[in-house]
Design a protein around this motif. Structure first.
Motif, PDB file in Angstrom:
ATOM      1  N   ALA A 167       1.129   9.497   5.808  1.00 27.01           N
ATOM      2  CA  ALA A 167       0.234   8.449   5.318  1.00 27.01           C
ATOM      3  C   ALA A 167      -1.204   8.946   5.248  1.00 27.01           C
ATOM      4  CB  ALA A 167       0.342   7.216   6.215  1.00 27.01           C
ATOM      5  N   GLU A 168      -1.641   9.680   6.271  1.00 28.86           N
ATOM      6  CA  GLU A 168      -2.998  10.219   6.259  1.00 28.86           C
ATOM      7  C   GLU A 168      -3.171  11.262   5.154  1.00 28.86           C
ATOM      8  OE1 GLU A 168      -6.874  10.546   7.135  1.00 28.86           O
ATOM      9  OE2 GLU A 168      -5.454   9.090   7.968  1.00 28.86           O
ATOM     10  N   ARG A 202      -3.516   9.401   1.821  1.00 28.63           N
ATOM     11  CA  ARG A 202      -4.848   8.816   1.660  1.00 28.63           C
ATOM     12  C   ARG A 202      -5.882   9.891   1.315  1.00 28.63           C
ATOM     13  NH1 ARG A 202      -3.050   5.078   5.817  1.00 28.63           N
ATOM     14  NH2 ARG A 202      -3.593   6.597   7.446  1.00 28.63           N
ATOM     15  N   GLU A 257       0.840  -1.193   0.000  1.00 28.11           N
ATOM     16  CA  GLU A 257       0.000   0.000   0.000  1.00 28.11           C
ATOM     17  C   GLU A 257       0.878   1.246   0.000  1.00 28.11           C
ATOM     18  OE1 GLU A 257      -3.822   1.901   2.415  1.00 28.11           O
ATOM     19  OE2 GLU A 257      -2.916   0.000   3.037  1.00 28.11           O
ATOM     20  N   SER A 275       0.444   4.364   1.063  1.00 22.58           N
ATOM     21  CA  SER A 275       0.539   5.185   2.272  1.00 22.58           C
ATOM     22  C   SER A 275       1.461   4.569   3.318  1.00 22.58           C
ATOM     23  CB  SER A 275      -0.859   5.390   2.871  1.00 22.58           C
ATOM     24  OG  SER A 275      -1.439   4.129   3.202  1.00 22.58           O
ATOM     25  N   GLY A 276       1.757   3.260   3.231  1.00 21.00           N
ATOM     26  CA  GLY A 276       2.614   2.613   4.199  1.00 21.00           C
ATOM     27  C   GLY A 276       4.072   3.013   4.115  1.00 21.00           C
ATOM     28  N   HIS A 277       4.454   3.744   3.054  1.00 25.38           N
ATOM     29  CA  HIS A 277       5.847   4.146   2.881  1.00 25.38           C
ATOM     30  C   HIS A 277       6.111   5.555   3.412  1.00 25.38           C
ATOM     31  CE1 HIS A 277       6.742   0.603   0.423  1.00 25.38           C
ATOM     32  NE2 HIS A 277       5.545   0.782  -0.117  1.00 25.38           N
ATOM     33  N   PHE A 278       5.131   6.135   4.142  1.00 23.77           N
ATOM     34  CA  PHE A 278       5.300   7.471   4.695  1.00 23.77           C
ATOM     35  C   PHE A 278       5.057   7.423   6.209  1.00 23.77           C
ATOM     36  CE2 PHE A 278       3.708   7.742   0.360  1.00 23.77           C
ATOM     37  CZ  PHE A 278       4.679   8.524  -0.245  1.00 23.77           C
ATOM     38  N   ASP A 279       5.472   8.483   6.889  1.00 21.61           N
ATOM     39  CA  ASP A 279       5.254   8.522   8.329  1.00 21.61           C
ATOM     40  C   ASP A 279       3.757   8.647   8.601  1.00 21.61           C
ATOM     41  OD1 ASP A 279       4.559  11.137   7.797  1.00 21.61           O
ATOM     42  OD2 ASP A 279       6.294  12.028   8.783  1.00 21.61           O
ATOM     43  N   ALA A 318       8.785   7.243   5.441  1.00 25.12           N
ATOM     44  CA  ALA A 318       8.906   6.460   6.670  1.00 25.12           C
ATOM     45  C   ALA A 318      10.364   6.125   6.953  1.00 25.12           C
ATOM     46  CB  ALA A 318       8.064   5.193   6.560  1.00 25.12           C
TER      47      ALA A 318
END
Length: 477
Positions: free
Chosen positions: A210-211, A214, A200, A202-206, A234
């Motif tokens: 991530a929010e 999205r 996913e 968004s999983g590669h950001f803090d 991240a």
């Protein structure tokens, strides 16, 4: 060849007429020839084929080999020779010349009917089959060209995708999972390809980033417009700018996501000025329009859309500007000619006509534009001047003295003379107005008034306006 197992029981005793009808109905052309190949009788299934092959009845008494083209005459001899030995010959294609110039291909087989001096040669017209084969070939060639274009496009896409220094990903819009990513993305995320794909985005950001990602994808999915946001990765806590665009492929929605370093502000310098110009274009109270060189609208701002009484900007795109601008298209045609010649016009007075009949007096200023490929167009600024107060009363055109005199002459002179005097006053006013609107362009003024140039010059001298005519100008056009 497989024949009927019990022909006498199934067919009975067929007479010659019944057999002839059966052969004629079952084939496109049937020919009865003797042992020397001379045609003794002929039948055609269709009248148009009979006209094309035997319009003059020349087949009767001729040799079958004489009715075909030179290169296929040998096949006729082979048909008859094989039929003399066996019950029926193999099928062979021969070509008949036609009056139209194109050869008619026919597939023939000769049948031994049990008499040494008679053979029945039946044929099938191959042109429908040839036409179908040609359509199939054309379809195959078209498909091959389309496949080649797709392969070339895919090759260019893959090459650009791989060599791009900017991180680029394709993300599934439904699941937000990464479908494809270029090498720059692997380096930026510090991930291997198997781990990155299907993960996913968004999983590669803090957590905060991530929010934001999205939310960004949700906004782009809902509006269809590109969007961007500034986030932190991240791994390494590096700052980057995420830009997302929505597109469709094979009935599925996908995002094209680009990541760029956040070191340089995205709206610094020229980019910031460009953004502000775009904001001004959309928010300006005056109508702003960009057209191609032929006057077709490329872009219009909301103010022009409102002035033209349109529902949205798409209704104006691709239409000619003089559909709404100009008095019956005449004076604006003059302005457009001057614009092409002088590259700009200022404060040209004309009228703007709305879709529902409303009209407004406007001033138009325009300039020649050129894009990065040197393709020329025009930019127009259109201002509504209906509510503008006059600078001074002297700007109002005063009626000539003869108008006041006409009122005093009523009852003293015949009506015929009064009408003649009034016509002269109106003509003079109209000519002066046309010359003023066209900037003393006599050819354009004559066109606007519906006069020839010769008639205009005569009237200029008649009303004492000869200074508008250039020295040495002849009365001829």
């Amino acid at each position: 060849m497989q024949v009927f197992k019990s022909p006498k029981e199934s067919l009975g005793d067929l007479g010659a007429l019944s057999v002839a009808n059966l052969i004629a109905a079952a084939t496109d052309v049937a020919v009865v020839v003797d042992s020397h190949g001379v045609i003794r009788d002929v039948a055609f299934n269709r009248d148009e084929l009979s006209l094309e092959l035997d319009a003059q009845g020349r087949w009767m008494g001729s040799k079958l080999s004489e009715t075909v083209t030179l290169e296929t005459r040998g096949k006729v001899g082979e048909l008859l020779h094989e039929a003399a030995i066996r019950k029926a010959s193999s099928w062979r294609q021969v070509n008949h010349p036609s009056a139209g110039g194109d050869d008619i291909p026919v597939l023939y087989s000769a049948i031994n009917i049990g008499r040494k001096d008679r053979f029945v040669v039946v044929g099938r017209d191959l042109r429908p089959l040839a036409a179908m084969q040609q359509r199939l070939i054309n379809a195959q060639q078209s498909m091959e060209r389309d496949y080649a274009k797709l392969r070339h496009a895919e090759t260019r896409y893959r090459l650009l995708f791989q060599v791009s220094s900017e991180a680029v990903m394709v993300v599934d819009a439904a699941s937000s999972r990464i479908v494809d990513a270029n090498p720059a993305t692997l380096v930026l995320f510090d991930e291997s390809a198997p781990e990155l794909l299907k993960s996913e985005l968004s999983g590669h950001f803090d957590p905060t980033g991530a929010e934001q990602v999205r939310t960004l994808l949700g906004d782009v999915r809902a509006t269809g417009r590109d969007g961007s946001t500034r986030v932190h990765l991240a791994k390494g806590n590096r700052e980057c700018i995420v830009t997302a665009s929505l597109f469709r492929q094979e009935h599925a929605s996908l995002f094209l996501v680009r990541l760029s370093s956040g070191a340089t502000p995205p709206e610094d310098g020229a980019l910031r000025a460009t953004s502000m110009l775009l904001q001004y274009f959309d928010a300006a109270p005056d109508g702003l329009v960009i057209t191609e060189f032929d006057g077709r609208i490329v872009r219009a701002n909301p103010a022009f859309v409102e002035m033209a009484q349109l529902g949205n900007t798409e209704q104006a795109r691709g239409e000619l500007l003089d559909r709404w601008l100009g008095r019956a298209g005449v004076d604006f045609g003059v302005a457009f000619a001057n614009l092409r010649q002088n590259r700009s016009i200022k404060l040209f007075s004309t009228a703007l006509r709305g879709e529902y009949g409303a009209t407004a007096d406007v001033e138009v200023s325009a300039v020649l534009l050129a894009d990065s490929s040197q393709k020329q167009g025009f930019g127009f600024a259109i201002r509504n001047v209906e509510k503008r107060l006059s600078a001074s009363s002297s700007s109002v055109r005063e009626l000539p003295r003869s108008v006041a005199q006409l009122t005093e002459l009523i009852g003293r002179v015949p009506l015929r003379d009064l009408v003649r005097e009034a016509t002269d006053v109106i003509e003079k006013l109209s000519i002066e107005a046309a010359l003023e609107l066209t900037g003393d362009n006599r050819a354009s003024a004559a066109e606007m008034l519906g006069l020839s140039r010769q008639s205009l010059y005569v009237k200029l001298r008649r009303f004492g306006l000869a200074e508008h005519a250039a020295d040495g100008e002849s009365d001829d056009e």
